[in-house]
Structure formats: structure tokens, C-alpha cells
Design a protein around this motif. Structure first.
Motif, PDB file in Angstrom:
ATOM      1  N   THR A 182      34.241  42.282  28.389  1.00 28.00           N
ATOM      2  CA  THR A 182      35.347  41.603  29.150  1.00 28.00           C
ATOM      3  C   THR A 182      35.722  42.789  30.269  1.00 28.00           C
ATOM      4  O   THR A 182      35.098  43.683  30.321  1.00 28.00           O
ATOM      5  CB  THR A 182      36.652  41.811  28.046  1.00 28.00           C
ATOM      6  OG1 THR A 182      37.755  40.784  28.586  1.00 28.00           O
ATOM      7  CG2 THR A 182      37.531  42.939  27.633  1.00 28.00           C
ATOM      8  N   ALA A 190      35.856  47.815  26.517  1.00 27.80           N
ATOM      9  CA  ALA A 190      34.915  46.896  26.952  1.00 27.80           C
ATOM     10  C   ALA A 190      33.326  47.436  27.191  1.00 27.80           C
ATOM     11  O   ALA A 190      33.305  48.678  27.492  1.00 27.80           O
ATOM     12  CB  ALA A 190      35.442  46.347  28.450  1.00 27.80           C
ATOM     13  N   GLY A 258      31.449  37.748  24.933  1.00 33.14           N
ATOM     14  CA  GLY A 258      32.490  38.328  25.531  1.00 33.14           C
ATOM     15  C   GLY A 258      33.672  37.415  25.757  1.00 33.14           C
ATOM     16  O   GLY A 258      33.595  36.240  24.902  1.00 33.14           O
ATOM     17  N   VAL A 259      34.725  38.190  26.113  1.00 36.00           N
ATOM     18  CA  VAL A 259      36.117  37.148  26.172  1.00 36.00           C
ATOM     19  C   VAL A 259      36.552  37.315  27.729  1.00 36.00           C
ATOM     20  O   VAL A 259      36.444  38.342  28.334  1.00 36.00           O
ATOM     21  CB  VAL A 259      36.955  38.279  25.524  1.00 36.00           C
ATOM     22  CG1 VAL A 259      38.372  37.439  25.662  1.00 36.00           C
ATOM     23  CG2 VAL A 259      36.713  38.435  24.003  1.00 36.00           C
ATOM     24  N   ALA A 260      36.522  35.887  28.266  1.00 33.09           N
ATOM     25  CA  ALA A 260      36.939  35.786  29.671  1.00 33.09           C
ATOM     26  C   ALA A 260      38.412  35.173  29.744  1.00 33.09           C
ATOM     27  O   ALA A 260      38.987  34.756  28.554  1.00 33.09           O
ATOM     28  CB  ALA A 260      35.985  34.881  30.260  1.00 33.09           C
ATOM     29  N   VAL A 399      43.529  39.152  25.119  1.00 32.63           N
ATOM     30  CA  VAL A 399      42.003  39.595  25.386  1.00 32.63           C
ATOM     31  C   VAL A 399      41.702  40.732  24.476  1.00 32.63           C
ATOM     32  O   VAL A 399      40.826  41.021  23.821  1.00 32.63           O
ATOM     33  CB  VAL A 399      41.843  39.806  26.712  1.00 32.63           C
ATOM     34  CG1 VAL A 399      40.571  40.716  27.281  1.00 32.63           C
ATOM     35  CG2 VAL A 399      41.975  38.718  27.816  1.00 32.63           C
ATOM     36  N   HIS A 403      38.868  40.918  21.534  1.00 31.86           N
ATOM     37  CA  HIS A 403      37.945  41.931  21.561  1.00 31.86           C
ATOM     38  C   HIS A 403      37.685  42.613  20.433  1.00 31.86           C
ATOM     39  O   HIS A 403      36.628  43.242  19.988  1.00 31.86           O
ATOM     40  CB  HIS A 403      38.045  42.746  22.871  1.00 31.86           C
ATOM     41  CG  HIS A 403      36.934  43.524  23.391  1.00 31.86           C
ATOM     42  ND1 HIS A 403      36.333  44.569  22.940  1.00 31.86           N
ATOM     43  CD2 HIS A 403      35.879  43.200  24.428  1.00 31.86           C
ATOM     44  CE1 HIS A 403      35.334  45.273  23.506  1.00 31.86           C
ATOM     45  NE2 HIS A 403      35.104  44.240  24.583  1.00 31.86           N
TER      46      HIS A 403
END
Length: 412
Positions: A182, A190, A258-260, A399, A403
């Protein structure tokens, strides 16, 4: 000789010192025995300056002249890069889009590449040229006019050249050192990914990750072009950056890669729309004609022949959508009660090819958000993605929580 494509973004060629730094990287690859095709963007900030000049001169400009002006930034960079390489005794020359030629459609400012004949550049390689420095973002229409590919189009140019020349790899040099789970500015946990599948990268790019342009990833996936994302500002090793490749090249991966997120989202709801065949076609056909990019769509259960239709769109397109829908209502093409607009939402998504074979990801995501008191407004899913709309003020919290919950700081 094997061909390598190297693309340098605007921050990587922002001034003469950075152009020299990039030229040294190119020299390293030439020394390894590659014929190199270098795709360059305009110097950082130059395209915005050129667009500003056009808008100041002619707010309702001729799109053909817009392209003629805006494409010039890449031409300058290409010439300066070729000169820098020549000073290093590396045989190089610059190429503008029409010289290759990069053949495109006639859709000025949003053209699409149709063909890149390899004969001209290949002939020069045979004569001893080692580096072809190509101006990115541009091409030539069937009418012989300069075209541009839309913002971020140099990424697409690079991938298209890699496909056309059957390049061993396409290296994208930018101001980040790879693709992260992220945005590191949002989550300090991240982690940089060593590899990511085309499909995952495509979803992340379309959902708000700014590392690669969506169209470039689509092209890479279609033509199996191996992409590597690297930093222009750090020393490189052979395994530096992130490799974007086929799923088969990745031995094991986390369920979620992933986290968008995207801050600039809005939610619109048409309340009390007639529930009949063709109504969705009327609504979204109207929005498409107005140039509105609709993303998430939800239709409520019908009651007494009426329903509510909710969709998301970029915040800068809200007024355009309102105008189009009001006009449709006024001329009798659409009957609805009222239009509700929420311009203070964000989209948060989890992405991963591992979701195909493992259940429970959606349930876990929703519980994590619930535990933090975050209400979900809209949900959409695909085979490898789950996206939600939430209040924008909770975006960073969401987010970070997701994560942590999916332990993305850990390798598979």
C-alpha cells in the motif's frame, strides 16, 4: 543483440543532472550487450506548463494543435538525452513519434497505439546505433498529425515498444523503488513486493495506485511483456525493484497482495427510478455520452415499480453527471424523484490472486472495518478484488487496519 526497453519518467529527467544520471544507467545496460530503446517523458512539470499555455491561449482549443504543443516536452528530453549519451561515446540518436513511426488512432489527446513498425530503428541498430531515445506519449495519426496518448502515456509507449521489438524486459524508472503493498505514506508497515502478477497490478493501477498507468499494464498482460519498476535515485542490483509478470512466475503469494485506495470519489443515487427493462441502459448511456467514468453500481430492491440506483464516479465529474441527468429528466427520457450526491467518500480495495482459491476474505474485510466503526456504503467484488465506499475521513484508518489484518508486512 537482445533488446531492452528503459523508460524514464518526468522526475527522473527533471534537469540535466538527472538526465546524466539516467544516461549512466543506460550505459550500464549497453555495456552488458543490449541494444537499448529509451522512452522519455517531458521534464517534471513541463507538460503542466504547456497545457497551461494552451488553455490560456485558447480555452476551447483545436485538439490537433493541443497535441502539437503538449508533445513538445518529450521531444526536448529525447534530444538532450541523446546528446548526453553521445558525450559518453555511446552511439545514440533521438526519435520523435512520427519518425519511428508510432502509428495511432486520430483521437487527439487520447489516441491509442495501433502499430509500431520496427524496421527504421532495427536498421539503425544494424548500422551501429546502440541507443534509440524515443519521445514517449506521442505518435502520428493516419492523417499525418501529431497525437498524444493521454496523461501517463509514456508508460504505454514503453510497453508497446517492448512488445513490438520482443524486448527481454521493460524497465520503468520512476521516483519510487517498486510496487508496495500500500502507499508507504499511509501505512509505515507497507512492504515492497519483489514480484506481482499482471492481474494484481492491473487492479491496483485501476483502483488508485499511481505507480503504473492502467493501459500500460493492460498491454503488458496482453503481450506478456515483463515489467520491472525501479527507482531512478537508488543504486540498482539485478533483482532491484518489483517485477510485474505472469502468475506462473510467482511461486507463492499472500492471499491479498495489496490495499489500494482513491480519495477523489463521489457517490450519486437516483432515488425512485422507474424499475423497467432498459432503464440502466438509459442512465449509464447518458453518463457515458457525457464522458462520465462510472465505477461501482448498486441497484436496490424494487418496490411498487420504483427502485434506487447508486453509482460512484470521480469527484471532478459530479457536475457533468448532474447536468446530463437533469437534462435527461427534463426532456422526459428519465423519470426519478431526486438526485442525492455524496462528495465526501473514498474507495478502499483489497486485491490478490490468492482470493480465487481461498474463502473468507470478504467476511474478514467487513469485520475489520466494522470493528473500527467504519460504515460501508457500497460494495463491489471481482474474482481478485473487493472494493468498498466509505466516508473519506476514515480512509487512512481503513487502509492501515486492513494492511494489519491481512499481515501484508509479511512475505508469503
Amino acid at each position: 543483440m537482445p533488446v531492452l526497453v528503459m523508460k524514464f519518467g518526468g522526475t527522473s529527467v527533471a534537469n540535466l543532472d538527472r538526465i546524466k544520471r539516467a544516461a549512466k544507467r543506460i550505459g550500464v545496460e549497453v555495456a552488458k550487450g543490449y541494444d537499448v530503446i529509451v522512452i522519455v517523458s517531458a521534464m517534471s512539470g513541463k507538460t503542466n506548463e504547456l497545457v497551461g499555455w494552451v488553455n490560456e491561449t485558447s480555452p476551447l482549443c483545436d485538439a490537433r494543435e493541443y497535441d502539437a504543443v503538449v508533445s513538445s516536452g518529450e521531444n526536448v528530453t529525447a534530444g538532450l538525452m541523446a546528446l548526453t549519451l553521445q558525450e559518453m561515446n555511446i552511439p545514440a540518436r533521438s526519435w520523435q513519434g512520427w519518425q519511428v513511426p508510432v502509428k495511432t488512432t486520430s483521437a487527439h489527446s487520447q489516441a491509442r497505439i495501433e502499430e509500431i513498425p520496427s524496421e527504421n530503428i532495427t536498421a539503425k541498430f544494424a548500422e551501429g546505433m546502440k541507443v534509440a531515445v524515443v519521445a514517449g506519449f506521442q505518435g502520428v495519426s493516419p492523417e499525418g498529425r501529431i497525437t498524444t496518448l493521454g496523461r501517463g502515456g509514456s508508460d504505454t509507449t514503453a510497453v508497446a515498444f517492448a512488445a513490438a521489438f520482443d524486448a527481454e524486459r521493460c524497465d520503468i524508472y520512476t521516483d519510487v523503488d517498486g510496487v508496495y503493498t500500500t502507499d508507504p505514506r499511509v501505512s509505515e508497515k507497507a512492504r515492497k513486493l519483489d514480484k506481482i502478477a499482471f492481474e494484481e497490478m492491473l487492479e491496483l493501477a485501476s483502483l488508485g495506485a499511481k505507480v503504473l498507468q492502467t493501459r500500460s499494464v493492460e498491454l503488458a498482460m496482453r503481450y506478456k511483456v515483463r515489467l520491472r519498476v525501479l527507482s531512478s535515485f537508488e543504486e540498482q542490483s539485478d533483482d532491484a525493484g518489483t517485477l510485474v509478470c505472469d502468475e506462473e512466475e510467482i511461486m507463492e503469494s499472500n492471499v491479498v497482495a495489496g490495499v489500494a485506495f482513491s480519495r477523489d470519489e463521489a457517490k450519486m443515487t437516483l432515488i425512485s427510478v422507474a424499475d423497467r427493462p432498459g432503464i440502466a441502459s438509459i442512465i449509464f448511456g447518458c453518463l457515458s455520452d457525457a464522458g462520465v467514468n462510472v465505477d461501482m453500481i448498486v441497484q436496490n430492491i424494487s418496490e411498487e415499480g420504483r427502485t434506487d440506483m447508486t453509482f460512484s464516479l470521480p469527484t471532478d465529474q459530479v457536475s457533468r453527471a448532474e447536468k446530463a441527468l437533469d437534462a435527461l429528466k427534463d426532456n422526459g427520457g428519465l423519470n426519478f424523484g431526486e438526485l442525492d450526491v455524496d462528495g465526501d467518500v473514498a474507495k478502499v480495495s483489497v486485491v490478490g490472486i490468492g482470493m480465487r482459491s481461498q474463502s473468507g476474505v470478504a467476511a474478514k474485510m467487513f469485520k475489520v472495518l466494522s470493528d473500527d466503526g467504519i460504515n460501508i456504503k457500497v460494495i463491489t467484488t471481482s474474482e481478485i478484488k473487493i472494493s468498498v465506499l466509505i466516508d473519506r475521513k476514515y480512509m487512512e484508518l481503513a487502509v492501515q487496519a486492513l494492511h494489519d489484518a491481512f499481515e501484508l508486512e509479511k512475505t508469503a
